[in-house]
Write an enzyme that holds these catalytic residues in place. Sequence first.
Site, PDB file in Angstrom:
ATOM      1  N   GLU A 233       0.830  -1.202   0.000  1.00 62.07           N
ATOM      2  CA  GLU A 233       0.000   0.000   0.000  1.00 62.07           C
ATOM      3  C   GLU A 233       0.867   1.255   0.000  1.00 62.07           C
ATOM      4  OE1 GLU A 233      -3.976  -1.508   2.371  1.00 62.07           O
ATOM      5  OE2 GLU A 233      -2.043  -1.577   3.419  1.00 62.07           O
TER       6      GLU A 233
ATOM      7  N   GLU B 282      -3.134 -10.442   3.197  1.00 63.54           N
ATOM      8  CA  GLU B 282      -4.118 -10.347   4.274  1.00 63.54           C
ATOM      9  C   GLU B 282      -5.196 -11.434   4.205  1.00 63.54           C
ATOM     10  OE1 GLU B 282      -2.625  -6.072   3.641  1.00 63.54           O
ATOM     11  OE2 GLU B 282      -3.072  -7.843   2.410  1.00 63.54           O
TER      12      GLU B 282
END
Length: 255
Positions: free
Chosen positions: A117, A137
Site C-alpha cells: 500500500e 491479508e
Amino acid sequence: MTPASPPRLLQEQAGRIRWLTINRPDKHNAFAPGLIAELQDALDRADADADVAALVVTGAGSKSFVAGNDVQALAGMDSVAAYRDMLAGQRLMQRLHEFAKPTIAMVNGYALGGGFELALACDFIVASATAKFGFPEITLNTMPGWGGTQLAVKKMGLAHAKEMVLTGRHYRVEECREFGFITRVVPLEQLRNETLAFAESLVRHHPFALEMAKRAVNRAAELPLSAGLDFEAAGYALNFGTPHARESFRKFLDK
C-alpha cells in the site's frame, strides 16, 4: 547502560531529493507502533522544506522494502483499535498520494500488505528485478485496510486488483509489470543509482508546475471527464501566470 536503539526511520538529503528509509531490516522493515506518526512528521517536514523537490521512500537492506503491518500488534487489538489503526494508515497513504512533490517508491525486495500500500501510494515504483508484491491479508482471513483495495484498482484496474487482493499470493516483478503499476525494473545493484537518476529527471522542472500537473492527473482517476477538464484548465491557467512559466515561454520564443 543499555545502548540506544537505532532510528526506525532514516532521513537523508541528496541534492534536492529527500530519502526516507524504514530501518527495521531484522523485521523485514515491517511497520511498528508509532512509525506511521514518524512518517507523517517526515512528510510534513519534506513538504515545508524548499530544498526538497522530490521524495524517495525505501526500506533498509536488500531483502525487503516493507513487509507489512506489525501482525503481533494487530493480533492484540479489538475492533475499535483496529479501526483506529486502519484510519491512521489510510491518512498516511492519502497524504503520500496527494503529496505536492513527486514521490518514488524504491522497492528493493518484498512489498507486502501495508508495504505494498505504501508503494502504491507513491507516484512511481522503481523496483529491483528481485522485488515481489502482494496482499497476503486474505490468507489471515482479513483484507487490506490502509487503502490497498482502492489504490490497487486505481493503479492496475479492477481485474488485476481483485486477483491480487483475493488470492493473497506473492507476485514476481515481471507479472506486476504486466499489471501496469511498475514504472521501471532494474538490477538490484543498480537500483539506487537508477532511482536517483529518475528522481533527478523530475526535479529539473519547476516544483509548482509539477504540483499542478500531478494534481490534475490524480483528479483524472476520481472525477467525471467534464469536471476533470475544468480542474485541468484551472490548474493550467494558475501556473500559466507565474513568472517561471512566462520566462520559459520567453526563452523558447527567443530560440
